[in-house]
Design a protein around this motif. Structure first.
Motif, PDB file in Angstrom:
ATOM      1  N   ARG A   1       1.059   9.322   1.379  1.00 15.62           N
ATOM      2  CA  ARG A   1       1.993   9.635   2.461  1.00 15.62           C
ATOM      3  C   ARG A   1       3.422   9.357   1.997  1.00 15.62           C
ATOM      4  O   ARG A   1       4.337  10.135   2.263  1.00 15.62           O
ATOM      5  CB  ARG A   1       1.651   8.789   3.686  1.00 15.62           C
ATOM      6  N   THR A   2       3.598   8.248   1.260  1.00 14.65           N
ATOM      7  CA  THR A   2       4.927   7.942   0.728  1.00 14.65           C
ATOM      8  C   THR A   2       5.399   9.066  -0.190  1.00 14.65           C
ATOM      9  O   THR A   2       6.547   9.498  -0.109  1.00 14.65           O
ATOM     10  CB  THR A   2       4.891   6.628  -0.066  1.00 14.65           C
TER      11      THR A   2
ATOM     12  N   HIS B   1       0.152  11.865  -8.337  1.00 14.44           N
ATOM     13  CA  HIS B   1      -0.032  10.686  -7.502  1.00 14.44           C
ATOM     14  C   HIS B   1      -1.475  10.482  -7.055  1.00 14.44           C
ATOM     15  O   HIS B   1      -1.905   9.366  -6.840  1.00 14.44           O
ATOM     16  CB  HIS B   1       0.895  10.756  -6.279  1.00 14.44           C
TER      17      HIS B   1
ATOM     18  N   SER C   1       0.815  -1.209   0.000  1.00 16.53           N
ATOM     19  CA  SER C   1       0.000   0.000   0.000  1.00 16.53           C
ATOM     20  C   SER C   1       0.853   1.265   0.000  1.00 16.53           C
ATOM     21  O   SER C   1       0.351   2.336  -0.291  1.00 16.53           O
ATOM     22  CB  SER C   1      -0.950   0.004   1.198  1.00 16.53           C
ATOM     23  N   THR C   2       2.131   1.144   0.305  1.00 12.78           N
ATOM     24  CA  THR C   2       2.930   2.368   0.354  1.00 12.78           C
ATOM     25  C   THR C   2       3.575   2.704  -0.982  1.00 12.78           C
ATOM     26  O   THR C   2       3.969   3.833  -1.204  1.00 12.78           O
ATOM     27  CB  THR C   2       4.027   2.302   1.431  1.00 12.78           C
ATOM     28  N   LEU C   3       3.701   1.709  -1.864  1.00  9.93           N
ATOM     29  CA  LEU C   3       4.172   2.038  -3.208  1.00  9.93           C
ATOM     30  C   LEU C   3       2.965   2.397  -4.063  1.00  9.93           C
ATOM     31  O   LEU C   3       1.891   1.818  -3.898  1.00  9.93           O
ATOM     32  CB  LEU C   3       4.906   0.843  -3.817  1.00  9.93           C
ATOM     33  N   HIS C   4       3.163   3.339  -4.990  1.00  4.87           N
ATOM     34  CA  HIS C   4       2.030   3.740  -5.826  1.00  4.87           C
ATOM     35  C   HIS C   4       1.707   2.627  -6.820  1.00  4.87           C
ATOM     36  O   HIS C   4       2.585   2.183  -7.551  1.00  4.87           O
ATOM     37  CB  HIS C   4       2.361   5.031  -6.566  1.00  4.87           C
ATOM     38  N   PRO C   5       0.438   2.177  -6.841  1.00  2.00           N
ATOM     39  CA  PRO C   5       0.115   1.006  -7.667  1.00  2.00           C
ATOM     40  C   PRO C   5       0.148   1.277  -9.170  1.00  2.00           C
ATOM     41  O   PRO C   5       0.237   0.339  -9.947  1.00  2.00           O
ATOM     42  CB  PRO C   5      -1.306   0.644  -7.222  1.00  2.00           C
TER      43      PRO C   5
ATOM     44  N   PRO D   1      -2.462  -0.645 -14.475  1.00  2.00           N
ATOM     45  CA  PRO D   1      -1.820  -1.885 -14.929  1.00  2.00           C
ATOM     46  C   PRO D   1      -2.356  -3.121 -14.218  1.00  2.00           C
ATOM     47  O   PRO D   1      -2.242  -4.221 -14.735  1.00  2.00           O
ATOM     48  CB  PRO D   1      -0.343  -1.662 -14.582  1.00  2.00           C
ATOM     49  N   ARG D   2      -2.953  -2.922 -13.035  1.00  2.00           N
ATOM     50  CA  ARG D   2      -3.456  -4.090 -12.304  1.00  2.00           C
ATOM     51  C   ARG D   2      -4.637  -4.739 -12.996  1.00  2.00           C
ATOM     52  O   ARG D   2      -4.985  -5.876 -12.736  1.00  2.00           O
ATOM     53  CB  ARG D   2      -3.872  -3.687 -10.884  1.00  2.00           C
TER      54      ARG D   2
ATOM     55  N   ASP E   1      -1.979   5.245   1.751  1.00  2.00           N
ATOM     56  CA  ASP E   1      -0.592   5.211   2.211  1.00  2.00           C
ATOM     57  C   ASP E   1       0.381   5.729   1.165  1.00  2.00           C
ATOM     58  O   ASP E   1       1.387   6.338   1.493  1.00  2.00           O
ATOM     59  CB  ASP E   1      -0.205   3.766   2.576  1.00  2.00           C
ATOM     60  N   TYR E   2       0.085   5.463  -0.121  1.00  2.00           N
ATOM     61  CA  TYR E   2       1.082   5.863  -1.118  1.00  2.00           C
ATOM     62  C   TYR E   2       1.157   7.376  -1.291  1.00  2.00           C
ATOM     63  O   TYR E   2       2.158   7.887  -1.801  1.00  2.00           O
ATOM     64  CB  TYR E   2       0.881   5.160  -2.460  1.00  2.00           C
TER      65      TYR E   2
END
Lengths: 644, 314, 338
Positions: free
Chosen positions: B216-217, B232, A419-423, B311-312, B213-214
């Motif tokens: 926040r990253t 983002h 969840s912390t990497l952008h999907p 892409p998922r 979360d991403y």
């Protein structure tokens, strides 16, 4: 169990403090406004037969097209001399009834289809949903038109058409929710409790789906009224002499230029009706939707709000890379204040690894996030203390300065690498972005550096992996990417927030070994947040144990683990099973950690502590330093070798 | 990606096929004698008889369907008895006018909706957010046919800025500026509801994404806030919005029925309304079929765009 | 915790549950257009037995199939191959024909205590469900039983009228345990019962489970990824890797003299207070593609003792035996038994 009954009392208080749904709706001004208008309209519409109104269908050619505010006709008359006010009220009655019943029909059939498809799954789901997709393949109103074309114009036919084309909408919504719910563990639990599939569907799933049905209904009624009015406007709904708001508008349109009030007034009425329903519907949705209710759909701003109430403490140690002093971070949710971090002091020397250990709710993660202002605001805010990065007060720095330091001087590694990497961006894009944000290098150089970083964290085939998306990597590989990203700009401080908790144990040890090596290579200081004393042993030089938002004990790792002085530390170590010592009895700590919006006076652990005395529950208890690195926040600390 | 698009195109075939079945069945359900319905109540018995045979109504329903489908595949949708010309010709001519109107409206609502939604989310609880929220509520609560009349009263009757109706000026019209001049009011009216829906959804989607979360990253990496929001946060939000734009296309095409009636736009919507009231059912059938097929294709495009973004999903 | 003596006594206990060559495949078959769908083998030719009164620990990392195995044993899922025999009766047949009969004897405790409670039901409704549908008690007896259940898991009786969201994880897990106990089962499958709990609460629940086991004469299958927890509660241990049994034996033997290199790797990876050195393999150490399993030993690619034979030939679960016949592992080149 004493702790059980104690917390039961607390739960009861919390429940009575929770306002009911109606109260919550009334708290919302717009929704209340909508409710008032809607109730008024409904009352007038229901009362139409007993109100002193002229017959809406009696024509009087002599007094045709009377303007608004004519004597005897407040809203004037139409082209046949019929009283507009009377027609408006009777028309509203029809429109309301049609909209309501159309919604009800669509909701009942749609929900049944959705529940069945979502719970039965397999062939049922496939069959029903293919059919629904097919109906939805028609542009909505077009299908209604086709149905009316077949059935012939008329109010009832319009009602059928509108409810029919709305069934798929309900079915889809409800099916999605049902599908999600039927995979939840409580459904399995109900099956194991001996409930039959039908019982599970109606006694377990339906109560959970019901709010969604209500939300969907309350947000569609307005739309249904608009649509039936639309069909009547086109002359396909209510047939003369009967009138609903749509057909009045349709008739009035023919005299738009000579008597605009004939079309404007019914239009305004439709608008008022639908607007009031939508306002109320939004209010209902906000109350019933748990996400909105918790206020969790608020946007966190770029940096935690800093509202320091006390003067900034002076820096104690000029040598430290990072020093946190008197940090207080609070969450303001509704009327309660959660003191997640209540005055924490930490010091991190160059190349040192400091572990922060605590259970959930101890404030360890919030402490870590507060350093670079990454605690979500709202509801979080920093209310006291400071963090010095090489002498610079981070809480006093400008937003732009903090942004520049993030990811360059101080880098984070978070818990769940998925969840912390952008999907939606490749690993390479995300690494390159991290590099380019802080240094002005050409794209090609940045890509080369990104591949080097991947090689540094031992990812095989780094060049090819740059093109991979996070979901194409395993958990361990993803966490390696996160570490690579944290190392992109030679950070002096790495803040790792439970970086291995989501990983399998063999992968965890790979990651820990890697971090340990990289730390030695690069001489970076690490702030390592964890709940596991085993991990602390493996990687940390020093430890700070946190409980209820404060550091209760600190010291060098071996010393603290060997001779814990705070009873909490000692009992926490004792209650965890250790591999190779299966015979040891686990000494459970009774009760549970306090909630940080109701902190007791004195020591927060006193309630669970076997050694607590009267004065433990009074006043402030300070962290007493017994050496340069050793400190304990306890009035009656354990002696060396003593058991709690 | 190409195999995916091919697969999606292939999957659209059964849907289109299903559409023809539904349309056929709807028409087969018409009460009374179809030939009389098609020819109108003044038809002579001989003509009815002849048409019944010509339509193959003496055959079983599946046989009738196959014959009908065969004709359809050859582009034969029958003749409109009120206009006395092939249905397909009339439908295609009208549909191009609707495409212009609906396309313009879709463009307006996508751009305005996305922009309003993002502003609203980024300035949550601020003034801009409050104003947009109220406007959105007004937008989705206003009957579009009434809004059209209101705009005509204001901009055409009182202010005399824009034409009351039609697609081109009767004398000397026909060029692009003339089209745009006539298009402004109907396109704006048509886009009102969809703009509200898209703005609302964009706001929710952005708020949802901004809590991930991403994000926040991204902030922990030190990215500029504009990049966090614009790249983002916006991309994942768009993944959720694109299919809704696809659905809104359906509402816009459907809404065109009212707007074309109000503004006398010579599109397929006003054609359908006239055809229904004159019971020219072959024309209704042809119109519904063509619009539905176009809508299926549009949703296909929305699907592919969504897959390109995420892409998922591949 | 159960000592060696207890384990010896239980070694003579009669078999309660037998899992024979059980497999579970997800997906597979053909799709609408006749193409092959990919099959995922979650569990493959799994064999083990559980003796009455013991605790069998099942340990493994994510994706090893331990949760699928658990669901098969309680009948929430049906195996694609093999047999499960419970106390002489075909368990799969029971799950298919008379789920209630099975649920009276085999129960389950879930990993996520809060998610396993319906948020819109009171604790009373949740605990009454198994009593109503599985038990044969009348109203008054049911009421008495509710009280007993709450008391057994150390919860105050006034909790009955509350909703799940008012409870902490530890309390919710007690309710989950009470629900499993309600039907008076013989076997309880505990699927990661303490993983979602805070460390200070874990011990409370573990101690409670131990106490209940003695009091009600229960048999446990304790599934966990946490080796230290499994070691502390189990009489025997099964180590799973990639859907298959890697090693099975008495807990003490498995943890003190592991046969399978994977078991040793697991043990060395567990960080323990006071242990400084961690042993880790290279980054290549990952699971094989579950859709395309290797023909030989699934662990071979990560294994320091790997030989050619390991890649070509899949070892049987009892290829290697330890000092007692009850201890065996699926390995061609097991670790030497010191």
């Amino acid at each position: 169990m004493s702790a059980g009954t104690a917390t039961a009392g607390k739960a009861a208080r919390r429940r009575s403090a929770r306002p009911g749904s109606l109260r919550l709706i009334l708290n919302n001004t717009l929704a209340t406004g909508g409710l008032v208008v809607l109730v008024l309209i409904c009352l007038v519409a229901v009362a139409a037969p007993i109100l002193p109104l002229p017959d809406p269908d009696v024509t009087a050619p002599a007094s045709r097209l009377a303007p608004v505010f004519s004597a005897g006709h407040w809203l004037g008359t139409d082209h046949l001399g019929r009283d507009l006010l009377s027609r408006l009220i009777w028309g509203t009655r029809v429109s309301l009834a049609v909209g309501f019943f159309a919604t009800l029909i669509a909701a009942i059939f749609g929900s049944l289809l959705g529940l069945t498809a979502g719970y039965a799954g397999g062939r049922w789901d496939n069959g029903i949903m293919r059919g629904i997709d097919l109906v939805m393949a028609f542009p909505y109103i077009l299908l209604a038109l086709a149905i009316v074309a077949v059935l012939g114009p008329g109010l009832l036919n319009a009602l059928y058409a509108i409810s029919l084309v709305n069934i798929p909408f309900f079915a889809r919504n409800i099916r999605g929710i049902t599908l999600g719910l039927s995979r939840r563990e409580f459904v399995d639990a109900a099956r194991l409790a001996g409930k039959s599939p039908v019982q599970v569907l109606f006694t377990e799933l339906l109560p959970n789906v019901m709010p969604v049905i209500v939300i969907t209904m309350s947000t569609t009624v307005g739309w249904m009224i608009l649509e039936t009015a639309g069909l009547s406007f086109l002359g396909l709904g209510a047939q003369p002499p009967q009138a609903d708001l749509g057909s009045m508008l349709g008739e009035g349109r023919k005299l738009l230029f000579t008597a605009p009030h004939l079309s404007m007034i019914p239009g305004l009425m439709i608008f008022a009706l639908v607007m009031s329903i939508n306002l109320l519907g939004d209010g209902i949705r906000d109350v019933l939707d748990p996400r909105l209710r918790a206020g969790s759909l608020t946007r966190p701003v770029a940096r935690t709000e800093v509202m320091r109430e006390q003067p900034v403490p002076a820096q104690a140690d000029g040598q430290a890379v990072l020093e946190v002093a008197g940090l207080r971070t609070e969450f303001h949710i509704g009327s309660s204040i959660y003191k997640a971090v209540g005055g924490v002091d930490l010091r991190l020397a160059e190349g040192e690894c400091l572990g922060i250990v605590g259970e959930s709710g101890s404030g360890k993660s919030v402490t870590a996030l507060s350093v670079m202002g990454l605690v979500a605001t709202p509801p979080g805010r920093i209310t006291g203390g400071t963090a010095w990065l090489e002498g610079e007060d981070l809480f006093a720095a400008s937003d732009e300065r903090v942004r520049q330091l993030r990811g360059s001087a101080v880098a984070y590694i978070f818990q769940d690498p998925l969840s912390t990497l952008h999907p939606l961006f490749t690993v390479g894009d995300q690494l390159v972005e991290a590099i380019e944000t802080h240094s002005d290098v050409p794209r090609e150089m940045a890509r080369k550096r990104a591949a080097e970083l991947l090689a540094l964290v031992r990812i095989p085939n780094p060049r090819q992996r740059l093109a991979a998306y996070p979901h194409e990597l395993s958990g361990g590989m993803r966490q390696r990417v996160c570490i690579a990203m944290a190392l992109a700009n030679d950070a002096r401080v790495l803040i790792a927030d439970e970086p291995t908790t989501a990983l399998d144990v063999t992968v965890q040890s790979q990651i820990l070994v890697l971090m340990e090596e990289l730390r030695r290579q690069r001489n970076a200081a690490i702030l390592f947040i964890t709940h596991d004393f085993g991990i602390v042993s493996a990687i940390c030089d020093r430890v700070a144990v946190m409980y209820a938002g404060r550091v209760v004990e600190t010291g060098r790792t071996e010393e603290l683990l060997l001779n814990p002085r705070h009873p909490y530390t000692a009992r926490l170590i004792d209650c965890v099973p250790v591999l190779g010592e299966p015979e040891r009895r686990l000494e459970a700590i009774p009760g549970r950690p306090p909630v940080v919006n109701h902190l007791p006076e004195g020591c927060a652990f006193a309630e669970r502590c076997p050694r607590s005395r009267l004065d433990c529950r009074q006043g402030e208890i300070d962290l007493v330093m017994t050496g340069a690195e050793r400190g304990v926040r306890c009035l009656y600390p354990l002696a060396a070798g003593e058991r709690a | 990606m190409v195999p995916y698009i091919a697969k999606r195109l292939l999957a659209a075939v059964p849907v289109l096929f299903g559409l023809t079945i539904i349309v056929f069945l709807i028409m087969a359900m018409i009460p009374g004698d179809p030939a009389t319905a098609i020819l109108g109540s003044y038809a002579t018995p001989e003509n009815v008889e002849k048409l019944n045979r010509a339509l193959g109504l003496d055959k079983s329903l599946p046989q009738q369907y196959l014959i009908w489908l065969g004709n359809l595949l050859q582009g034969d949708l029958g003749r409109s008895y009120t206009l006395n010309r092939p249905v397909l010709d009339e439908v295609l001519e009208r549909f191009s006018a609707t495409l212009i109107l609906a396309g313009a409206a879709l463009l307006i609502c996508s751009l305005a909706g996305l922009l309003a939604g993002i502003v609203s989310a980024v300035r949550q609880y601020g003034w801009a957010d409050k104003i947009i929220t109220v406007l959105v509520l007004v937008g989705i609560s206003t009957p579009s046919f009434w809004l059209g009349l209101l705009l005509i009263l204001i901009f055409s009757v009182s202010l005399r800025w824009l034409p009351v109706s039609g697609m081109y000026a009767i004398y000397g019209g026909g060029d692009l500026p003339d089209l745009l001049y006539h298009l402004t009011l109907p396109a704006l009216t048509l886009s009102a509801v969809a703009t509200g829906v898209i703005a609302r959804l964009t706001r929710t989607a952005m708020l949802e994404v901004l809590r991930q979360d991403y994000i926040r990253t991204a902030r922990a990496k030190g990215l500029k806030e504009s990049r966090v929001i614009g790249k983002h946060a916006f991309k994942p939000a768009l993944v959720n919005i694109v299919p809704v734009i696809g659905i809104q296309a359906g509402f816009v095409i459907g809404g065109a029925v009212y707007i074309e009636t109000v503004f006398q736009w010579p599109g397929i919507g006003s054609m359908l309304v006239t055809a229904i009231s004159t019971r020219d059912l072959l024309l209704v059938q042809g119109g519904v079929l063509v619009v539905a097929a176009a809508y299926v294709l549009f949703n296909l495009v929305a699907d592919v765009v969504q897959t390109l973004l995420d892409p998922r999903l591949r | 915790m159960s000592g060696t003596m207890a384990a010896d006594r239980l070694a003579e206990g009669q078999t309660l549950l037998e899992v024979e060559e059980v497999g579970r495949v997800f997906g597979g078959g053909r799709n609408l257009f006749g193409g092959h769908r990919r099959a995922l083998h979650a569990v493959q030719s799994m064999s083990l037995e559980v003796r009455r009164g013991e605790t069998l620990g099942v340990v493994g990392e994510s994706g090893c199939g331990k949760s699928t195995l658990a669901r098969l044993i309680v009948g929430l899922d049906l195996p694609s191959a093999g047999r499960i025999v419970f106390d002489g009766a075909d368990l799969v047949e029971m799950a298919r024909k008379d789920r209630r009969a099975l649920s009276r004897r085999v129960q389950y405790v879930f990993q996520d205590p809060v998610a396993s409670l319906n948020p819109r039901k009171t604790i009373r409704e949740i605990l009454e469900a198994p009593l109503k549908h599985l038990g044969r008690l009348d109203g008054a007896a049911r009421e008495r039983r509710l009280g007993e259940l709450l008391q057994a898991v150390n919860l105050a009786p006034e909790f009955l009228e509350r909703y799940p969201h008012e409870f902490s994880g530890g309390q919710a897990q007690r309710i989950g345990i009470a629900r499993a106990l309600a039907a008076e089962p013989e076997l309880i499958v505990l699927d990661e019962p303490v993983s979602a709990l805070d460390v200070s609460v874990q011990a409370q629940v573990l101690n409670l489970l131990e106490e209940l086991k003695g009091r009600f004469g229960l048999t446990y299958i304790f599934i966990s990824h946490d080796l230290s927890v499994v070691e502390s509660v189990s009489d025997r241990v099964a180590v799973m890797y990639f859907g298959r049994l890697a090693e099975l034996g008495p807990a003490q033997a498995v943890f003190s003299r592991p046969l399978h290199p994977y078991t040793r790797l697991l043990m060395q990876s567990v960080p323990a207070p006071g242990r400084h050195r961690l042993v880790a393999e290279d980054a290549a150490g990952e699971l094989p593609d579950p859709y395309d399993p290797p023909p030989g030993c699934a662990f071979a690619a990560r294994c320091p003792r790997q030989q050619e034979r390991c890649l070509a030939e899949r070892p049987r679960p009892d290829t290697a035996t330890g000092q007692s016949a009850a201890h065996h592992a699926a390995c061609h080149y097991p670790l030497p038994q010191a």
